[in-house]
Design a protein around this motif. Structure first.
Motif, PDB file in Angstrom:
ATOM      1  N   ASP A  64      32.650  42.781  36.744  1.00  0.00           N
ATOM      2  CA  ASP A  64      31.334  42.201  37.003  1.00  0.00           C
ATOM      3  C   ASP A  64      31.475  40.983  37.912  1.00  0.00           C
ATOM      4  N   ASP A  65      30.351  40.369  38.222  1.00  0.00           N
ATOM      5  CA  ASP A  65      30.352  39.279  39.204  1.00  0.00           C
ATOM      6  C   ASP A  65      31.141  38.075  38.715  1.00  0.00           C
ATOM      7  N   SER A  66      31.050  37.762  37.428  1.00  0.00           N
ATOM      8  CA  SER A  66      31.779  36.603  36.918  1.00  0.00           C
ATOM      9  C   SER A  66      33.289  36.846  36.989  1.00  0.00           C
ATOM     10  N   GLU A  67      33.711  38.079  36.740  1.00  0.00           N
ATOM     11  CA  GLU A  67      35.134  38.399  36.852  1.00  0.00           C
ATOM     12  C   GLU A  67      35.601  38.312  38.300  1.00  0.00           C
ATOM     13  N   ARG A  68      34.742  38.725  39.215  1.00  0.00           N
ATOM     14  CA  ARG A  68      35.085  38.624  40.636  1.00  0.00           C
ATOM     15  C   ARG A  68      35.206  37.157  41.052  1.00  0.00           C
ATOM     16  N   GLN A  69      34.290  36.335  40.598  1.00  0.00           N
ATOM     17  CA  GLN A  69      34.352  34.910  40.908  1.00  0.00           C
ATOM     18  C   GLN A  69      35.618  34.284  40.329  1.00  0.00           C
ATOM     19  N   SER A  70      35.965  34.677  39.098  1.00  0.00           N
ATOM     20  CA  SER A  70      37.151  34.140  38.459  1.00  0.00           C
ATOM     21  C   SER A  70      38.412  34.553  39.210  1.00  0.00           C
ATOM     22  N   PHE A  71      38.452  35.804  39.628  1.00  0.00           N
ATOM     23  CA  PHE A  71      39.604  36.327  40.357  1.00  0.00           C
ATOM     24  C   PHE A  71      39.808  35.553  41.660  1.00  0.00           C
ATOM     25  N   LEU A  72      38.726  35.347  42.398  1.00  0.00           N
ATOM     26  CA  LEU A  72      38.819  34.606  43.657  1.00  0.00           C
ATOM     27  C   LEU A  72      39.101  33.126  43.415  1.00  0.00           C
ATOM     28  N   GLY A  73      38.564  32.587  42.345  1.00  0.00           N
ATOM     29  CA  GLY A  73      38.813  31.184  42.031  1.00  0.00           C
ATOM     30  C   GLY A  73      40.279  30.932  41.729  1.00  0.00           C
ATOM     31  N   PHE A  74      40.904  31.868  41.025  1.00  0.00           N
ATOM     32  CA  PHE A  74      42.329  31.722  40.725  1.00  0.00           C
ATOM     33  C   PHE A  74      43.162  31.796  42.005  1.00  0.00           C
ATOM     34  N   ALA A  75      42.775  32.694  42.923  1.00  0.00           N
ATOM     35  CA  ALA A  75      43.465  32.776  44.211  1.00  0.00           C
ATOM     36  C   ALA A  75      43.332  31.463  44.982  1.00  0.00           C
TER      37      ALA A  75
END
Length: 360
Positions: A95-106
């Motif tokens: 979902d969108d929050s997981e996508r944001q988290s993934f990019l935030g970690f990068a």
């Protein structure tokens, strides 16, 4: 090299062909928070964009039994620019929050910058449905599994040979990375053999940066445990939910040295994780490992002081490790004759106690 590692199946009860217990896989189960900056902000700070077609010889990495059945990240091994890399791929159903988290970690990894003893972030694919971070591959994977393979490896000139001198070398590399993170105002919070990756030349690189990212992006109690199943690696103040400091990482670093010299034994094996704080409050410490030299044990003991202010600074630890490395035994190879019992390890390391306090 890819074909040599492909499709190796893991089991809970058999050490053959696995790198670590499923709960300990530092690449597959990096813990990420769900509250991160917006997607636009995350994209603005992601590292160099990679094209999806940049990769070849893409093969799945061996999957472990997942801690979370709906884990959103899948790992692949690939070649890019004539180098072996690991692709951390966000599943399309995220979902969108997981996508944001993934990019935030990068973005977090990119902002840390390069260090010789941190795994290299080589790029991000963020313009397709499947988001990908590209990391350098360290072929021996996590240090804990590497130590377990060293227990029974009797081959001549084996890459698994761990000597006292090698312990000082690995310790110095991890301590250097940890000192660098502290200089970036990051408390690691997850130091242990499971969070160190080992390269082909046995260079050790500190990983397991999920808790550090959580501290950067989430507000919480100062002493909040990021993972209750990691309690046996946590400093007393962390167990007591008091303010965490850089000295808390120093405590965990001492546990890491203990893991290396024992070739992967769990800390405080006879103590229930829920009883550990009271045990430490009584002035108890870990017993000295049989193969541990005076110089190495003095470092482990100093890192394990109950009061944070009594533990040495990392600069002092590094100096002692470098000094010890020069005079350490480089010939005698450490061995542990007993075969590894994974179920016993999980019990003694405190896994599952968060949900079931009955030790079978």
């Amino acid at each position: 090299m890819a074909s040599r590692h492909t499709q190796r199946k893991s089991t809970r009860r058999n050490i053959q062909g696995i790198e670590a217990p499923p709960e300990l896989n530092p690449l597959e189960h990096e813990e990420l928070p769900m509250s991160t900056p917006t997607r636009r902000d995350a994209l603005a700070t992601t590292p160099r964009e990679r094209q999806h077609g940049s990769f070849n010889l893409v093969t799945p990495l061996p999957l472990s039994f997942p801690v979370k059945p709906d884990d959103s990240v899948t790992l692949y091994r690939a070649r890019m620019d004539n180098r072996d890399v690991v692709l951390r791929t966000l599943k399309e159903k995220a979902d969108d929050s997981e996508r944001q988290s993934f990019l935030g970690f990068a973005s977090f990894l990119s902002e840390l910058g390069p260090h010789p003893f941190l795994p290299g972030l080589m790029g991000v694919v963020s313009l397709r449905t499947s988001l990908i971070t590209v990391m350098e591959e360290l072929v021996h994977r996590d240090l804990l599994g590497f130590l377990w393979r060293c227990r029974q490896d009797t081959g001549v000139e084996s890459p698994c040979d761990i000597t006292e001198q090698r312990i000082f070398t690995i310790g110095g590399q991890v301590a250097s990375a940890l000192e660098y993170l502290h200089g970036q105002s990051c408390i690691h919070g997850n130091v242990g053999a499971r969070s160190v990756l080992v390269g082909l030349d046995l260079t050790a690189k500190l990983w397991g940066l999920g808790p550090a990212y959580c501290k950067k992006t989430q507000a919480g109690a100062p002493g909040e445990l990021q993972n209750v199943e990691m309690r046996k690696w946590q400093a007393p103040e962390v167990l007591a939910r008091r303010p965490v400091s850089q000295s808390s990482d120093v405590w965990s670093f001492g546990i890491l040295l203990h893991e290396i010299v024992t070739l992967g034994d769990p800390p405080f094996p006879k103590i229930m994780a829920g009883d550990l704080l009271q045990y430490l409050q009584r002035g108890k410490t870990q017993t000295r490992p049989a193969n541990c030299s005076n110089s190495l044990y003095s470092i482990i003991k100093s890192c394990g002081q109950f009061a944070p202010q009594e533990r040495p600074a990392l600069a002092e630890v590094i100096q002692k490790l470098q000094s010890g490395e020069k005079s350490a035994n480089s010939r005698t190879v450490l061995r542990v004759p007993e075969p590894l019992d994974i179920e016993k390890y999980l019990r003694e390391a405190g896994y599952g106690e968060a949900y079931n306090y009955v030790v079978l």
